[in-house]
Design an enzyme around this catalytic site. Sequence first.
Site, PDB file in Angstrom:
ATOM      1  N   LYS A 203     -54.596 -45.664  36.693  1.00  0.00           N
ATOM      2  CA  LYS A 203     -55.601 -46.316  35.838  1.00  0.00           C
ATOM      3  C   LYS A 203     -56.860 -46.645  36.654  1.00  0.00           C
ATOM      4  CE  LYS A 203     -52.000 -48.536  33.105  1.00  0.00           C
ATOM      5  NZ  LYS A 203     -51.635 -47.664  32.002  1.00  0.00           N
TER       6      LYS A 203
ATOM      7  N   ASP B 263     -49.999 -59.151  36.776  1.00  0.00           N
ATOM      8  CA  ASP B 263     -49.999 -57.727  36.483  1.00  0.00           C
ATOM      9  C   ASP B 263     -51.451 -57.303  36.259  1.00  0.00           C
ATOM     10  OD1 ASP B 263     -49.889 -55.213  35.410  1.00  0.00           O
ATOM     11  OD2 ASP B 263     -48.661 -55.739  33.676  1.00  0.00           O
TER      12      ASP B 263
ATOM     13  N   CYS C  66     -46.394 -50.056  24.331  1.00  0.00           N
ATOM     14  CA  CYS C  66     -45.419 -50.716  25.229  1.00  0.00           C
ATOM     15  C   CYS C  66     -45.558 -52.233  25.171  1.00  0.00           C
ATOM     16  CB  CYS C  66     -45.534 -50.230  26.663  1.00  0.00           C
ATOM     17  SG  CYS C  66     -45.070 -48.523  26.859  1.00  0.00           S
TER      18      CYS C  66
ATOM     19  N   GLN D 284     -54.414 -53.337  34.048  1.00  0.00           N
ATOM     20  CA  GLN D 284     -55.627 -53.068  33.263  1.00  0.00           C
ATOM     21  C   GLN D 284     -56.871 -53.679  33.900  1.00  0.00           C
ATOM     22  OE1 GLN D 284     -55.944 -51.057  30.706  1.00  0.00           O
ATOM     23  NE2 GLN D 284     -53.749 -50.641  30.570  1.00  0.00           N
TER      24      GLN D 284
ATOM     25  N   HIS E 173     -46.837 -56.331  28.785  1.00  0.00           N
ATOM     26  CA  HIS E 173     -46.369 -54.945  28.697  1.00  0.00           C
ATOM     27  C   HIS E 173     -44.858 -54.969  28.946  1.00  0.00           C
ATOM     28  CE1 HIS E 173     -45.878 -50.745  30.112  1.00  0.00           C
ATOM     29  NE2 HIS E 173     -47.029 -50.481  29.529  1.00  0.00           N
TER      30      HIS E 173
HETATM   31  C1  LIG Z   1     -50.756 -54.245  31.308  1.00  0.00           C
HETATM   32  C2  LIG Z   1     -49.908 -53.148  31.844  1.00  0.00           C
HETATM   33  N1  LIG Z   1     -48.899 -53.433  32.669  1.00  0.00           N
HETATM   34  C3  LIG Z   1     -48.117 -52.491  33.192  1.00  0.00           C
HETATM   35  C4  LIG Z   1     -48.319 -51.160  32.896  1.00  0.00           C
HETATM   36  C5  LIG Z   1     -47.426 -50.152  33.505  1.00  0.00           C
HETATM   37  O1  LIG Z   1     -48.149 -49.243  34.286  1.00  0.00           O
HETATM   38  P1  LIG Z   1     -47.375 -48.028  34.946  1.00  0.00           P
HETATM   39  O2  LIG Z   1     -46.709 -47.296  33.815  1.00  0.00           O
HETATM   40  O3  LIG Z   1     -48.420 -47.225  35.616  1.00  0.00           O
HETATM   41  O4  LIG Z   1     -46.390 -48.621  35.871  1.00  0.00           O
HETATM   42  C6  LIG Z   1     -49.339 -50.808  32.020  1.00  0.00           C
HETATM   43  C7  LIG Z   1     -49.534 -49.404  31.601  1.00  0.00           C
HETATM   44  O5  LIG Z   1     -50.014 -49.119  30.539  1.00  0.00           O
HETATM   45  C8  LIG Z   1     -50.167 -51.820  31.501  1.00  0.00           C
HETATM   46  O6  LIG Z   1     -51.182 -51.532  30.679  1.00  0.00           O
END
Ligand SMILES: Cc1ncc(COP(=O)(O)O)c(C=O)c1O
Length: 419
Positions: A239, A213, A377, A216, A136
Site C-alpha cells: 500500500k 495498524d 475485510c 492505510q 480490519h
Molecule cells: C486497515 C488495514 N489493516 C490491515 C490490512 C491488512 O494488510 P495486508 O493484507 O497487507 O496484511 C489492511 C489491508 O487492506 C488494511 O486496510
Amino acid sequence: MTNIGQGDVATGCNAFDVSRIREQFPILAQRVRGKPLVYLDNAATTQKPQVVLDRLSRYYSAENANIHRGVYALSQDATEAYEGARRKVAAFLNAAEPAEIIFTRNATEGINLIAQTFGRSTVAAGDEVVISAMEHHSNIVPWQLLCEEKGARLRVVPINDAGELMLDELEKLLGPRTKLVSIVHMSNSLGTINPVRQVVELAHGLDIPVLIDGSQAAYHMSVDVRALDCDFYVVTGHKLYGPTGIGALYGRRHLLDAMPPYQGGGDMIKSVTFERTTYNELPHKFEAGTPHIAGAIGLGAAVGFLNDVGFDGISLYERQLLDYATEALSKVQGLCFIGTACDKASILSFVLEGVHPHDIGTVVDAEGVAIRTGHHCTQPVMDRFGVPATARASLAMYNTTDDIDHLVAALSKVREVFS
Ligand SMILES: Cc1ncc(COP(=O)(O)O)c(C=O)c1O
C-alpha cells in the site's frame, strides 16, 4: 468546481504536479475494456512507480545473493542493500533505531507476530485486549485466537454514526485487566482517521501498551512513531507504493527485547545445540529464514519515493481531491455515504439505493473504472451500518479530478441500467 487534477497544488514547499506524478506509474497509461484505466482501489493496493520497478529489476539482475552469512562481495552488497532498506523504513517512521524495525510479510503478519509473542507471553486468563469496531479482520482475528487460547476477553470500542471512535467509551473499557490496545490509525472501509495520539495517552495513563495498524495511514500522511508515542506500529509495503509480500513492524526496543521469538529457524539464532538455542539480537531475532530481500529493498525505494514527493504535498492534494470527490458523488441520485467522520482521508464508501454494490462494481468496470465492492475485510463495520457491503472508491496521489468525473459518469450508467 476547480479542476485540481490538471494543475499544481501550491503546498507551501514543493508544488505538487499530478501529471508528473502519473508519468512515474507506467500501469496508469493502460486501457482497460477499451477505456483509459481509472484506478480507484488504492486502499486494496497502490500502483508502483518506475523507481520501485527499476530497483527490483536491478536487485535481481545485478545484486541477487543471500544475505548476512556470505563473505563474498555480492552477498555483502545484498546485505548492505537489505539493511539500508531497514534504515530507510526506520527513518520514514522516525523509529529511534533501525533495530526497532522488523521486516514482515505484511501488516497482517506484523499483528500476528505481536499476538503470538507479546500477546502469548503477557495475556492470561481473565485479561483483556481492546480493539475498535472499525478494525480490519487482520486486527480482530489474531486477538480472537489469542483470547480463545488464553481464556482472555476481547473488548470492542464502539463507533458513532459518522464512523468515529467513541473515545469516552474507550476510556471506560480500559482497566487493570487490559493488556493491550490495538487500534487502526485510518479505517480502510470508512476513511476515518483515529485520534491515535489521544488513545496512546489514555492507555499509557494506565501503563497499557498500544499497537497501531498503520496499513492505510502511512501512505497518506507522515507518521512519526515517537511523536505518537505508540509501542508498536505496523505497515504493509504494497500500500506504500512498494512490492507485495513485505511489510514492517516497529516496536520499542525494550518490548522487542523482552518478547520471545516468533518463528524458529536460520538467522534468528546466536547458537544452536540440541540442548539449548540462544537467540540473535534485534531485529534478526524476529526474522527467521531467508527474508524477502528484494521486497525489503523495493520497500526502501518506495519510501524514498514518498519522501521525494513529500507528505506536505501528498496530504494536501489528496485532501482537495477527497473534497472534490465528496461533493461530486453527493450529487449522484440515491447515493449514501458510509463513513462521514470529520477527520477522514481518501476513502469514499457508499451505497446506491436499490442497487447491490457488486452490480455497481461490475457496471463501472465496463467503463474502465476500478473500485472495490464488498465488506472490505471489515464485516463488523458492515453490521454496524446495517449494510451487506459497500462500494468503495479509494484515492492515491496519482488520482485526478478526471478520475472522479469518470466515476460519476459511470455511476450514471449504473442508474440507467438499474432504473
Ligand atoms: C486497515 C488495514 N489493516 C490491515 C490490512 C491488512 O494488510 P495486508 O493484507 O497487507 O496484511 C489492511 C489491508 O487492506 C488494511 O486496510
